[in-house]
Design a protein around this motif. Structure first.
Motif, PDB file in Angstrom:
ATOM      1  N   CYS A 159      63.538  26.687 -35.847  1.00  0.00           N
ATOM      2  CA  CYS A 159      63.443  26.831 -37.304  1.00  0.00           C
ATOM      3  C   CYS A 159      64.819  26.773 -37.961  1.00  0.00           C
ATOM      4  O   CYS A 159      64.980  26.174 -39.030  1.00  0.00           O
ATOM      5  CB  CYS A 159      62.746  28.139 -37.657  1.00  0.00           C
ATOM      6  SG  CYS A 159      60.988  28.188 -37.257  1.00  0.00           S
ATOM      7  N   SER A 160      65.825  27.393 -37.326  1.00  0.00           N
ATOM      8  CA  SER A 160      67.176  27.354 -37.874  1.00  0.00           C
ATOM      9  C   SER A 160      67.759  25.947 -37.801  1.00  0.00           C
ATOM     10  O   SER A 160      68.448  25.495 -38.723  1.00  0.00           O
ATOM     11  CB  SER A 160      68.077  28.331 -37.110  1.00  0.00           C
ATOM     12  OG  SER A 160      67.629  29.658 -37.265  1.00  0.00           O
ATOM     13  N   HIS A 161      67.482  25.233 -36.710  1.00  0.00           N
ATOM     14  CA  HIS A 161      68.015  23.886 -36.534  1.00  0.00           C
ATOM     15  C   HIS A 161      67.415  22.907 -37.542  1.00  0.00           C
ATOM     16  O   HIS A 161      68.101  22.031 -38.062  1.00  0.00           O
ATOM     17  CB  HIS A 161      67.744  23.401 -35.114  1.00  0.00           C
ATOM     18  CG  HIS A 161      68.288  22.034 -34.827  1.00  0.00           C
ATOM     19  ND1 HIS A 161      69.636  21.783 -34.671  1.00  0.00           N
ATOM     20  CD2 HIS A 161      67.664  20.826 -34.684  1.00  0.00           C
ATOM     21  CE1 HIS A 161      69.812  20.489 -34.449  1.00  0.00           C
ATOM     22  NE2 HIS A 161      68.642  19.895 -34.453  1.00  0.00           N
ATOM     23  N   LEU A 162      66.106  23.072 -37.819  1.00  0.00           N
ATOM     24  CA  LEU A 162      65.428  22.162 -38.738  1.00  0.00           C
ATOM     25  C   LEU A 162      65.525  22.613 -40.192  1.00  0.00           C
ATOM     26  O   LEU A 162      65.030  21.923 -41.086  1.00  0.00           O
ATOM     27  CB  LEU A 162      63.939  22.047 -38.351  1.00  0.00           C
ATOM     28  CG  LEU A 162      63.635  21.470 -36.967  1.00  0.00           C
ATOM     29  CD1 LEU A 162      62.135  21.499 -36.703  1.00  0.00           C
ATOM     30  CD2 LEU A 162      64.165  20.041 -36.844  1.00  0.00           C
ATOM     31  N   ASP A 163      66.169  23.787 -40.429  1.00  0.00           N
ATOM     32  CA  ASP A 163      66.208  24.368 -41.783  1.00  0.00           C
ATOM     33  C   ASP A 163      64.807  24.501 -42.351  1.00  0.00           C
ATOM     34  O   ASP A 163      64.538  24.170 -43.512  1.00  0.00           O
ATOM     35  CB  ASP A 163      67.082  23.526 -42.718  1.00  0.00           C
ATOM     36  CG  ASP A 163      68.556  23.716 -42.424  1.00  0.00           C
ATOM     37  OD1 ASP A 163      68.915  24.783 -41.921  1.00  0.00           O
ATOM     38  OD2 ASP A 163      69.337  22.790 -42.681  1.00  0.00           O
ATOM     39  N   PHE A 164      63.905  24.988 -41.507  1.00  0.00           N
ATOM     40  CA  PHE A 164      62.510  25.129 -41.903  1.00  0.00           C
ATOM     41  C   PHE A 164      62.382  26.096 -43.076  1.00  0.00           C
ATOM     42  O   PHE A 164      62.959  27.176 -43.065  1.00  0.00           O
ATOM     43  CB  PHE A 164      61.683  25.642 -40.721  1.00  0.00           C
ATOM     44  CG  PHE A 164      60.221  25.802 -41.005  1.00  0.00           C
ATOM     45  CD1 PHE A 164      59.387  24.709 -41.067  1.00  0.00           C
ATOM     46  CD2 PHE A 164      59.682  27.061 -41.221  1.00  0.00           C
ATOM     47  CE1 PHE A 164      58.043  24.854 -41.323  1.00  0.00           C
ATOM     48  CE2 PHE A 164      58.335  27.221 -41.479  1.00  0.00           C
ATOM     49  CZ  PHE A 164      57.510  26.108 -41.529  1.00  0.00           C
TER      50      PHE A 164
END
Length: 231
Positions: free
Chosen positions: A133-138
């Motif tokens: 979630c942090s990597h995809l800026d969800f």
């Protein structure tokens, strides 16, 4: 073979008490899993040292509490009340921080019940979800530049009810008057609007037209405040 990995340490009917070996094993597991969870939370996230230390140690604390309660309902209720008092002495956190604390407590609970395999599986899955979630800026709002908070100061003799409607209709797709506040000993009003710009590049052009309308008094444009959405 797989079932043996997820078997609880205290499932045996002969486990009437907790041995020192099992106690140290569960405590070590909870500390390691807490550190893994803290490291995954730190990935591309703003954090404080005190919070990540708490996140790393919390599973061990919950683990020991669960092992010591050992099925005693009265003790469990007393412990729950003690943890409840901590909440009222703590500063409110963001939704992500509260979720991380619950996950850390869940890990400690699983380890305290003796299910080491399930605790590792749970931690790995939830840490992977955090990192993904942090990597995809969800959850990041798309077109965030369009959503602004506009503060306009006007003289008291100017009717604020519809004074800027034609300008907003030209430059915004949506607008709402959020607050009206008197200022400067009642000689002026400060209006707060939530607006959605049609084209963020025309923001200055809109401000110039508002300046002509409000007598060149103070105008402030800022990122839309979403603090009310935090837990």
């Amino acid at each position: 073979m797989l079932d043996s990995l997820f078997k609880g340490l205290f499932d045996s009917a002969t486990a009437a008490h907790i041995s020192v070996t099992n106690f140290l094993l569960c405590l070590g597991f909870s500390l390691v899993l807490g550190a893994v969870m803290a490291l995954s939370y730190m990935y591309r996230t703003r954090y404080t040292k005190s919070f990540v230390v708490t996140l790393a140690v919390l599973p061990a604390v919950v683990c020991v509490v669960i092992m010591m309660v050992n099925g005693n309902i009265g003790t469990g209720v007393a412990v729950a009340g003690a943890f409840g008092l901590v909440r009222f002495r703590s500063a409110p956190g963001t939704a992500k921080e509260i979720c991380a604390l619950f996950l850390a407590m869940g890990t400690g609970l699983i380890v305290g019940m003796g299910y080491l395999g399930f605790s590792v599986l749970f931690t790995v899955i939830m840490c992977a979800v955090f990192i993904l979630c942090s990597h995809l800026d969800f959850g990041t709002k798309k077109n965030a530049a369009k959503y602004k908070t506009l503060n306009v100061t006007i003289p008291e003799d100017l009717d604020y009810s519809e004074v800027f409607d034609d300008i907003f209709s030209e430059y915004t797709s949506d607008y709402e008057l959020e607050r009206v506040k008197s200022t400067n000993m009642g000689s002026m009003f400060r209006l707060t609007y939530s607006i959605s710009l049609k084209d963020p590049k025309k923001e200055k052009e809109m401000i110039d037209k508002i300046r002509c309308r409000n007598g060149n008094l103070e105008i402030t444009v800022s990122k839309q405040d979403n603090s009310t959405a935090e837990l």
